[in-house]
Enzyme design. Sequence first.
Site, PDB file in Angstrom:
ATOM      1  N   SER A 142       0.854  -1.194   0.000  1.00 18.03           N
ATOM      2  CA  SER A 142       0.000   0.000   0.000  1.00 18.03           C
ATOM      3  C   SER A 142       0.881   1.233   0.000  1.00 18.03           C
ATOM      4  O   SER A 142       2.092   1.157   0.253  1.00 18.03           O
ATOM      5  CB  SER A 142      -0.876  -0.010   1.258  1.00 18.03           C
ATOM      6  N   TYR A 155      -2.942  -1.205  10.189  1.00 16.23           N
ATOM      7  CA  TYR A 155      -2.890  -1.314   8.727  1.00 16.23           C
ATOM      8  C   TYR A 155      -1.493  -0.963   8.211  1.00 16.23           C
ATOM      9  O   TYR A 155      -0.922  -1.697   7.397  1.00 16.23           O
ATOM     10  CB  TYR A 155      -3.941  -0.394   8.109  1.00 16.23           C
TER      11      TYR A 155
END
Length: 280
Positions: A142, A155
């Site tokens: 990401s 995350y």
Amino acid sequence: MSSVQGKVAVITGAGSGIGRQLALELVRRGARVAVSDVDADRSAATAARARALGAEVHSAVLDVADRAAVLAYATTVADHFGVVHQVYNNAGVAGGGTVLDSEWADYDRILGINLFGVLHGTKAFLPHLIASGDGHVVNVSSLNGVMGQASLNAYSASKFAVRGFTEALRSEMLVAGHPVQVTVVHPGGVRTDISAAALAHSRQHGTVTADDEARARMYEEKLLRMPAEQAARVIVDGVEAGRSRVLVGTDAKVVDLLVRLLPATYPRLAALVQRRALRD
């Protein structure tokens, strides 16, 4: 180069978003695909769309956090096609708050899917990729595997770990001389339902806050802009070009440059931008 024409490609988290579009893009370029998702209906829908394009497709329900299930799935896919060339470890979830506010269950869930899902998929399929003589591991990290972000603690931790694992794996394949290329992918703001799904999960468990609601609106309205179809094309282009690292979107490229140029001060800039965005 690592053309996908005629290859067998496995895509996890293929029921929606980038995963679904990866499956369809790979099919358009001549691949055979194995698609899986934890949601049976979504996995079946992706499979139906891929078959409509004329592809040979294997579809399954799979929880990537379940190690035994992923190991069994790898055997099933290899038996079905006779060979596996590529695995796209794409399945992931968003969520998690600050360190102070997060529960241990948040870390268990997010790391179990985002990190251990990648570990399971890589470990399970790697022997098959080596045996194919022309393998490729593609792990989806990401933008938050490049830059840590407030209120996305679990995350960010998972996506940085995916990046580190993938880079170490690439070195291992080179040292051992195995015929497997390795790519880490850093998508920026791609228009998927990952933010909405994270909010829905918080609501379901009664942990949603006003900040969570505001953050989800900010993501949906301001940050998640690139169509998933475009992101999939960028990723597969990168795979076919043999790139070890694929930044998806201008935002990911800008953040990558910012972190490289200002490694010590970028957290202050990111915090300032985030505070302003939440106020607007």
